[in-house]
Enzyme design. Structure first.
Site, PDB file in Angstrom:
ATOM      1  N   HIS A   1       1.095  -1.108  -0.123  1.00 22.34           N
ATOM      2  CA  HIS A   1       0.065  -0.030   0.142  1.00 22.34           C
ATOM      3  C   HIS A   1       1.023   1.485  -0.397  1.00 22.34           C
ATOM      4  CE1 HIS A   1       0.448   1.470   4.338  1.00 22.34           C
ATOM      5  NE2 HIS A   1       0.437   0.558   4.797  1.00 22.34           N
TER       6      HIS A   1
ATOM      7  N   ASP B   1       6.228   2.134   6.656  1.00 18.11           N
ATOM      8  CA  ASP B   1       4.662   1.744   6.477  1.00 18.11           C
ATOM      9  C   ASP B   1       4.101   2.911   5.951  1.00 18.11           C
ATOM     10  OD1 ASP B   1       2.395   1.017   7.250  1.00 18.11           O
ATOM     11  OD2 ASP B   1       1.837   1.431   8.906  1.00 18.11           O
TER      12      ASP B   1
ATOM     13  N   GLU C   1      -5.511   2.312   2.072  1.00 18.00           N
ATOM     14  CA  GLU C   1      -4.846   0.347   2.632  1.00 18.00           C
ATOM     15  C   GLU C   1      -5.117   0.611   4.483  1.00 18.00           C
ATOM     16  OE1 GLU C   1      -2.891  -2.319   5.947  1.00 18.00           O
ATOM     17  OE2 GLU C   1      -2.629   0.141   5.271  1.00 18.00           O
ATOM     18  N   GLU C   2      -4.743   1.999   4.814  1.00 16.91           N
ATOM     19  CA  GLU C   2      -5.038   2.698   6.446  1.00 16.91           C
ATOM     20  C   GLU C   2      -6.327   2.825   7.001  1.00 16.91           C
ATOM     21  OE1 GLU C   2      -3.116   2.478   8.583  1.00 16.91           O
ATOM     22  OE2 GLU C   2      -0.283   2.436   6.547  1.00 16.91           O
TER      23      GLU C   2
ATOM     24  N   ASP D   1       4.249  -4.848   3.888  1.00 16.36           N
ATOM     25  CA  ASP D   1       4.290  -3.391   5.090  1.00 16.36           C
ATOM     26  C   ASP D   1       4.707  -3.781   5.999  1.00 16.36           C
ATOM     27  OD1 ASP D   1       2.241  -2.179   6.043  1.00 16.36           O
ATOM     28  OD2 ASP D   1       0.993  -3.510   5.816  1.00 16.36           O
TER      29      ASP D   1
END
Length: 233
Positions: free
Chosen positions: A85, A107, A141-142, A169
């Protein structure tokens, strides 16, 4: 490859992208950068008609997955998906953590850099890989795995033809002191004996003190989960 990987991380984690929160101008800037990087590597996965191939799978007005495909040489109708992501947190989300910008280097700018490095390495091979390889960079994604959920709900290739999904990830982060020197690989058992064996070979090839964990460890917190629900290893 190493220099390029670091360049990708630095660019995606720059202050001007303000954390790459999904749906923000920073995420849009990241998306433009990813398009520039993918175009020399592989064509887009999205068929937009009349021979057109697009890289963007839009799923609302401000969010889109970025997808490319390296066609396979022997079984092009089968796919291995390498994904990460590219969104992180918007400025207001960062302020909840006590900072104006949380740049998302580990991240997940680092994971995106790994996927781009995989693409360049495959493109540099004397012959294409046997199966087609999808390079997938997920948005949202988050905020609920939105991008990968959208893909499995409206797949651009039959999910039954995706033989494995390799998701990157949080690369290089010290998650907690006792795990400072450890790496983790999650969910290899979902692909049975073959994927487990290939994973063991990959672990043995590098000195990262990598520990295998079951898919349950992931707790549905990364973009692999919608695929696993659909029985994609």
């Amino acid at each position: 490859q190493e220099a390029l990987r670091k360049t990708h991380e630095v660019r995606l984690a720059a202050d001007e992208l303000e954390g790459r929160g999904s749906g923000t101008p920073g995420a849009a800037l990241a998306r433009e950068y990813l398009l520039e990087q993918l175009e020399p590597i592989a064509p887009g996965l999205v068929d937009c008609g009349s021979g057109c191939r697009s890289y963007l799978q839009d799923f609302d007005l401000v969010r889109a997955n970025v997808l490319a495909v390296i066609p396979g040489s022997e079984r092009p109708e089968e796919y291995v998906l390498a994904g990460a992501h590219y969104d992180h947190l918007p400025p207001f989300g960062c302020r909840l953590l006590g900072t104006e910008i949380c740049n998302g280097a580990t991240d997940n700018a680092a994971g995106v850099a790994v996927v781009l490095a995989i693409g360049r390495a495959l493109r540099a091979l004397p012959a294409p890989p046997a199966r087609s390889v999808i390079l997938a960079l997920w948005d949202g994604e988050e905020i609920g795995l939105l991008g990968s959920r959208h893909f499995v709900e409206q797949p651009l290739v039959p999910l039954a033809d995706v033989v494995a999904n390799v998701n990157f990830d949080i690369q290089g982060s010290n998650l907690f002191p006792s795990a400072r020197d450890l790496s983790f690989v999650v969910g290899a058992e979902s692909g049975g004996a073959l994927l487990s064996s290939l994973t063991e070979q990959a672990i043995a090839a590098v000195d990262l003190d990598t520990r295998p964990l079951t898919v349950l460890f992931g707790q549905a917190r990364s973009a692999f989960h919608p695929f696993w629900v659909k029985e994609v290893p």
